[in-house]
Design an enzyme around this catalytic site. Sequence first.
Site, PDB file in Angstrom:
ATOM      1  N   LYS A   1      -1.868  -3.513   8.781  1.00 45.44           N
ATOM      2  CA  LYS A   1      -2.065  -4.946   8.556  1.00 45.44           C
ATOM      3  C   LYS A   1      -1.358  -5.318   7.273  1.00 45.44           C
ATOM      4  CE  LYS A   1      -5.717  -3.428   7.355  1.00 45.44           C
ATOM      5  NZ  LYS A   1      -5.249  -2.078   7.547  1.00 45.44           N
TER       6      LYS A   1
ATOM      7  N   TYR B   1       2.889  -1.441  15.715  1.00 44.77           N
ATOM      8  CA  TYR B   1       1.809  -1.618  14.757  1.00 44.77           C
ATOM      9  C   TYR B   1       1.835  -0.510  13.714  1.00 44.77           C
ATOM     10  CZ  TYR B   1      -0.109  -5.365  17.474  1.00 44.77           C
ATOM     11  OH  TYR B   1      -0.283  -6.556  18.103  1.00 44.77           O
TER      12      TYR B   1
ATOM     13  N   ASP C   1       0.885  -1.175   0.000  1.00 44.96           N
ATOM     14  CA  ASP C   1       0.000   0.000   0.000  1.00 44.96           C
ATOM     15  C   ASP C   1       0.912   1.210   0.000  1.00 44.96           C
ATOM     16  OD1 ASP C   1      -1.600   2.124   0.610  1.00 44.96           O
ATOM     17  OD2 ASP C   1      -2.631   1.166   2.296  1.00 44.96           O
TER      18      ASP C   1
END
Length: 378
Positions: free
Chosen positions: A232, A229, A13
């Site tokens: 995903k 984090y 992405d």
Amino acid sequence: MTEKITVSLIKADVGSIAGHSRPHPKMMQVAGEHLVKAVLDGLLIDYYVTRCGDDMQLLMTHRNGENHKDVHKVAWNAFMAAAQEAKKMHLYAAGQDLLSDAFSGNVRGMGPGAAEMEFVERPTEPMLVFMADKCGPSAYSLPISRIFMDAFTTTGLVIDPRAHIGYDLEVVDVVDHKSVIMSSPAEMYDILALLGDTTRFAVKRVMHRDIGVAAVVSTEKLNMLAGKYVGKDDPVMLVRCQSGLPAVGEVLQPFAFPALVAGWMRGSHYGAWYPCAVADSDPTYHDGPPRVCSLGIQINNGRIQGAEAPGLKPGEHSPIDYFAGHEWDIVRNRAMEMSMYMRGHGPFMPGIVSPDELEYTTRPEVLKKLEPRMKPLE
Ligand code: F6R
Ligand code: MG
Ligand code: MG
């Protein structure tokens, strides 16, 4: 033909329009320019640039094996060029999955996800390319279990003599970075004992003991890669089909169950997997629901063969978009009903993932702030 062909699907992405929706066509174009040059230079045999939601997907064929430095480098440079275009247009999250400024030999560990398989091409080599958005690699564990271990899905396991011996599965512990190869059906219950924990285990590879590799999944976990984090992984999967391997229809069947998968909205919610066409993969409801697309191609002497008109150049392909049809509307409707039901929980579990898996959290700060006011229970 005994020469080995490698299929590499590398995705990232690197920016999208109006939130986390889809890459701009200009980004896809500049990425394609890098890959067509790699074909002309003899590094790649063929390629196809596509997307699933906000993830750009580079499907490449070549003769260089898995984890090849130059192949990974060309993918990295294509993503960098696309990210530059995204930055110029002030698109959202431009370059988000490119965690480093400099390429260091392999995209694994640098943000992009990769599913790669090397095999001797069969006389006819049908393949399904799965691409998912807003979820993690363990989303594929349930369909893989059904495709390769469940005779009520794949009747071929029972009635096709070539399929009857079963499969070996490489199961990855994404937290401890370990993997183990296990055999089905002998160890099926042990395999399921691990895979049922979708927060930790995922299938990396499925092998047929005679035919070779059958399926491979990208299992990079971005959150672990960066030590925090950062997003995903929105995983991809390649599956070889037919002639002793599961039929295309057997591979697609498990996706008729809109399983709940983790990674929707802020990487922190459970939503029902929504099978759809590439053109329908924009995240239109609450940044989702989690999408999965499936493209059917043939590998022909290393070239990608879809339903394209004769005479087109490398890169110009028309794969079969398997989830485009109205047959899947009933699944999409169920998925929407289930995703809306899950949304009804708001910020409560099981609408959201467990505290350890949250991609965003304020809990440590909240607990710290409250420390002076916390009193032991009577
Ligand atoms: C991105 C995604 C989105 C974002 C959300 C918040 O793939 O799943 O749901 O997590 O839109 O994004 P930021 O923090 O960029 O505002
Ligand atoms: Mg994204
Ligand atoms: Mg995505």
